[in-house]
Every structure is written in structure tokens, then in C-alpha cells.
Scaffold this active site. Sequence first.
Site, PDB file in Angstrom:
ATOM      1  CD  GLU A   1      -3.571  -6.023   2.951  1.00  0.00           C
ATOM      2  OE1 GLU A   1      -4.470  -5.303   3.411  1.00  0.00           O
ATOM      3  OE2 GLU A   1      -2.354  -5.800   3.119  1.00  0.00           O
TER       4      GLU A   1
ATOM      5  CD  GLU B   1      -3.227  -1.063   1.933  1.00  0.00           C
ATOM      6  OE1 GLU B   1      -3.291  -0.212   2.829  1.00  0.00           O
ATOM      7  OE2 GLU B   1      -4.150  -1.881   1.708  1.00  0.00           O
TER       8      GLU B   1
HETATM    9  O1  AHR Z   1      -5.235  -6.027   6.769  1.00  0.00           O
HETATM   10  C1  AHR Z   1      -5.204  -4.873   7.540  1.00  0.00           C
HETATM   11  C2  AHR Z   1      -4.555  -3.699   6.819  1.00  0.00           C
HETATM   12  O2  AHR Z   1      -5.335  -3.327   5.730  1.00  0.00           O
HETATM   13  C3  AHR Z   1      -3.201  -3.947   6.234  1.00  0.00           C
HETATM   14  O3  AHR Z   1      -2.182  -3.795   7.148  1.00  0.00           O
HETATM   15  C4  AHR Z   1      -3.103  -2.898   5.171  1.00  0.00           C
HETATM   16  O4  AHR Z   1      -2.287  -3.278   4.103  1.00  0.00           O
HETATM   17  C5  AHR Z   1      -4.544  -2.680   4.760  1.00  0.00           C
HETATM   18  O5  AHR Z   1      -4.879  -1.342   4.712  1.00  0.00           O
END
Ligand code: AHR
Length: 511
Positions: free
Chosen positions: A315, A192
Site C-alpha cells: 500500500e 495491518e
Molecule cells: O487503502 C486504504 C486503507 O489504508 C487500507 O484498507 C488499510 O490497509 C490502510 O490503512
Amino acid sequence: MKLFLSITICFTLITSVNSQTKLGIFYKASSPTISRHIYGHFSEHLGRCIYDGFWVSDTSTLARKDRIRLDIVDALKKIKIPNLRWPGGCFADEYHWRDGIGPRAQRPKMINTTWGNVTEDNSFGTHEFLELCQLLGTEPVITGNVGSGTVEEMNKWVEYLNFDGLSPSTELRKQNGHPAPWKVQFWGVGNESWGCGGNMTPEYYADQYRRYATFCKDYPNARLNKIAGGASDWDFNWTETIMKRVPAYMMWGLSLHYYTLPGNWDKKGSATKFEEKEYFTTMSKCLKMDELVTKHSTIMDKYDPAKKVSLVIDEWGIWTDVEPGTNPAFLFQQNSLRDALIAGSTLNIFNNHSDRVRMANLAQTINVLQALILTKGNQLLLTPTYHVFDMYKVHQDAKLLPVNFTSPEYKVGDQSIPAINVSASQDANGAIHISLVNLDANNDITIRSSLYDLNWKSVEGQILHANSFTSYNSFEQPGVVKPAVFNGAKKEGNDLVITIPKLSVVVLELK
Ligand code: AHR
């Protein structure tokens, strides 16, 4: 040409019969293999995922190897966990790997600033994570620090992990008790980077990626599949810019993050207390994954028509409010039948896009977000989501069977979404697996399926179902949502007729 004609005739037949919902499933020689890595997971130093999750106290009475809980290892081996992503997430961009090696008592402590400012004692580091992966029989996916790290730091971490020759890093690894390299294959270059990973512009990150990736070396028999940090949600400009500025040969994959929020970031909504309207909204947001994958893939196609670069959804999952009374920074949420329907639907989407989607990681494995496993002291609880991964493991590395299907609609008020979603595959032994999800909260749905050139004689199946979309497993009642034998599918002539109960995930095996 013959195949094309037969598919066209089949499609025409399907669409001409309207009286009953029809599903066509085909064999197509050129269709892709569903990478097992679509069924991957994610474990961040966040809340109780690592500490008090995988990694327990050295005085724990649980069966363990070092401090790794073995009941968790057994549960994840059962679902054939193909890969595990670590150490973050946002944590990855403040993690310095050298703090997590060597004698534990001498490892420096740090503050985990993203997740509650708790003290990170670094007792779970590189060696411990790779020991866990070895116990699980899974591939490690390591995310390196671009946001607050250096090129030298990342370069030396890769050397420490993967080089077999003589160097200061490999001597150190030997001193720390691991003479052989681990040969890690999957490597994230930042996380991110548009946000917690450094608030970079896509142009800046693209340049940083090129620089960092250049020094993440391939060593003999240890080729690194590098994953560029990708977009969030609808940020198509991020994908476009990275694809334009980074040559395809420099990336094995480009990531995408998408979370399903029942509400919004300020008020996400409860994990277990919601009405049908909120359930419907949540499911319609979950199904947006299909549009997202399609649109990001279309951009990738412009620069990489041969689809060499994988789309890695590293994710995904539902993100709700935390359970009342728990630390808001620990992201601990319960897991209901709704979560299972999200998991089943999302995995169907990934399967159907397996020409481009070759890795995905549900967030997160234990005690965080859409977890597979919840723990309380020595107790371990399997969530409805866990059961979906168990049922769907049959798709791992199987050949995708394309489907032709228009679902009946599930309507709430003046809005509607497809009630049923489906994917199918054929494994190396010829067995056909069909996974179906019925999102409709009120209606069972009957489908008549034709499998055309595919041979089969018998059908059996499993179903995950419960009374309500809010049903969940608790430590007091762990078996409220669990798989059962499914008897709702039968062979009628050459057709397969399936009645899928409302709010259920069904996986069929045809032989
Ligand atoms: O999964 C939780 C968080 O969500 C992670 O650390 C981040 O990459 C995302 O914003």
C-alpha cells in the site's frame, strides 16, 4: 575487477566535472531484474473501487463481461497491470470468503464496518475477482483474514483455489462452475495486523503468522508465495520482530505500508488546491520512501543476507481529503500532476531498490485514494497517475542499470530536496529506458549523461507535464495532463544531453 575499476574511473570522472549536472548510467552484470510486480495495484471493497468501479449493475448499458466493466479492463491491460491485490486492506480482516461464493441471490449480506457501514452484498467474490484477473491477464494477490477469521477458513480457501484433486472444497468449486483450480500464487496472511487487522503486537502476530502460514498449503504446481503483514512507516521494531521470529523460508515477502499525506491524519489537505509550500512538503514526504525502504531492508539483511524475502510495499500513494460533498469513508480524491510526480518518483525508488523490493501495490485502482481511473456513470477518466504507469511499463522485468547521480537542489524557504530523481533499465531486446522526474516547480534542468559500456545510437521519449502541480484531468477536460512526445534529449558525441522541464516526468528510450 575490470568492471570495478571502470566503474570507479567513471565515478571519479563524473564527480570531477561540476559545471553541469552529470548522470552516469552503467551496465552491471550482477544487478537485479526489476520485477514487474513492483507495478502492481490494489482493489479493496471500499467506496467505489469494486462496486460502481470494476463491478457495475446488471442493468448497465456499458460493454461488460458479467458485471465487469470492459473499458476499465482495456485501460488496465494497456499498462500491463502485473498483479491486483484484493479484497483489502482493512476489509480483508472482516471478509469471510464462503459468503462470496455460490448463487449470488443466496449469498449473505454483511456490513462493511471499516468503510462507511455500507451493506456488502457479496456479489463480487472469489469467482468474480479471479474472472477479473483472467480478463486483465494479471496475477491475483489475495489477502486472507487473520484478524477475525480462523486457520481452518484460510486453509480451506487456499484448497478451494489451488487444489486439483478430490476434496469437499474442490467439489464445491466444481458445483460453483469452476472445475479447474486457479493456482493463485501470491497470498497475504492478514493486513495491518498492528491496527485494523487485529491490533496485535509484533510478537503475537509473528506467532499467528507461523500458525496460519503453516496451513496455507502448497499444492502440486501451485506453490504459494506467502506475504507476512508488515510495518507501517517508521515502525522498525515490527520488521525486526517478524524477521527475528519467523524463519525466512516461511515467507516469500514481508510488507510495508507508507502513505504520503500533504498534512496530517486530521487535516490531510486538498487533492487539487494547494500552494508551492504544501507541494514541496508533500514531495519531501514522498521521497522519504527511499529512506524507509533502505532502513527496513537493512533490518531484513541482518536476518536474511541473501535477500530471499521480498519487501512488498503493498500500500502506497498520496492520501488527501476527500472531494467536497463525497462520503468521507469512500476516500474519493482527485488526482493532479502532483500525484504523477509522486508516482514517478516512488517507482524510481522501487526500481533502484529492486534487489529487495519485488512487489508493490498502489492504493487504489479506481475511485479510491491515488486512483488510476475515475468513473462517473458510464464515463471513465484516466488520471495523471495512470499515464505514469503507462510510460514506466517499459521497466517491467528489465535489468536494472545502476545510476550515479547527485541532483541539484529544489529549495523552498530554508529547506531543500533533490530536484531530479532517476532510474534506468535495459530490456530483453537491448533497449535502454531512463525515467526522470523534475520536482522543481520553477526551473528546467539540463543533465549530461554518460552511458559508458552501453551502446546506443538514437533517443526518443515521452513527457508528462502541465502548467501547474495542481493541474488535473476532469470529466469535462480529460486531456489536461497527458503524455506527449519529448524532444528535449539529444546525442552529443557519446553523451546524452537532456533538458527536463520543471514539473515533469520523462521516459526516454535509447536504441
Ligand atoms: O487503502 C486504504 C486503507 O489504508 C487500507 O484498507 C488499510 O490497509 C490502510 O490503512
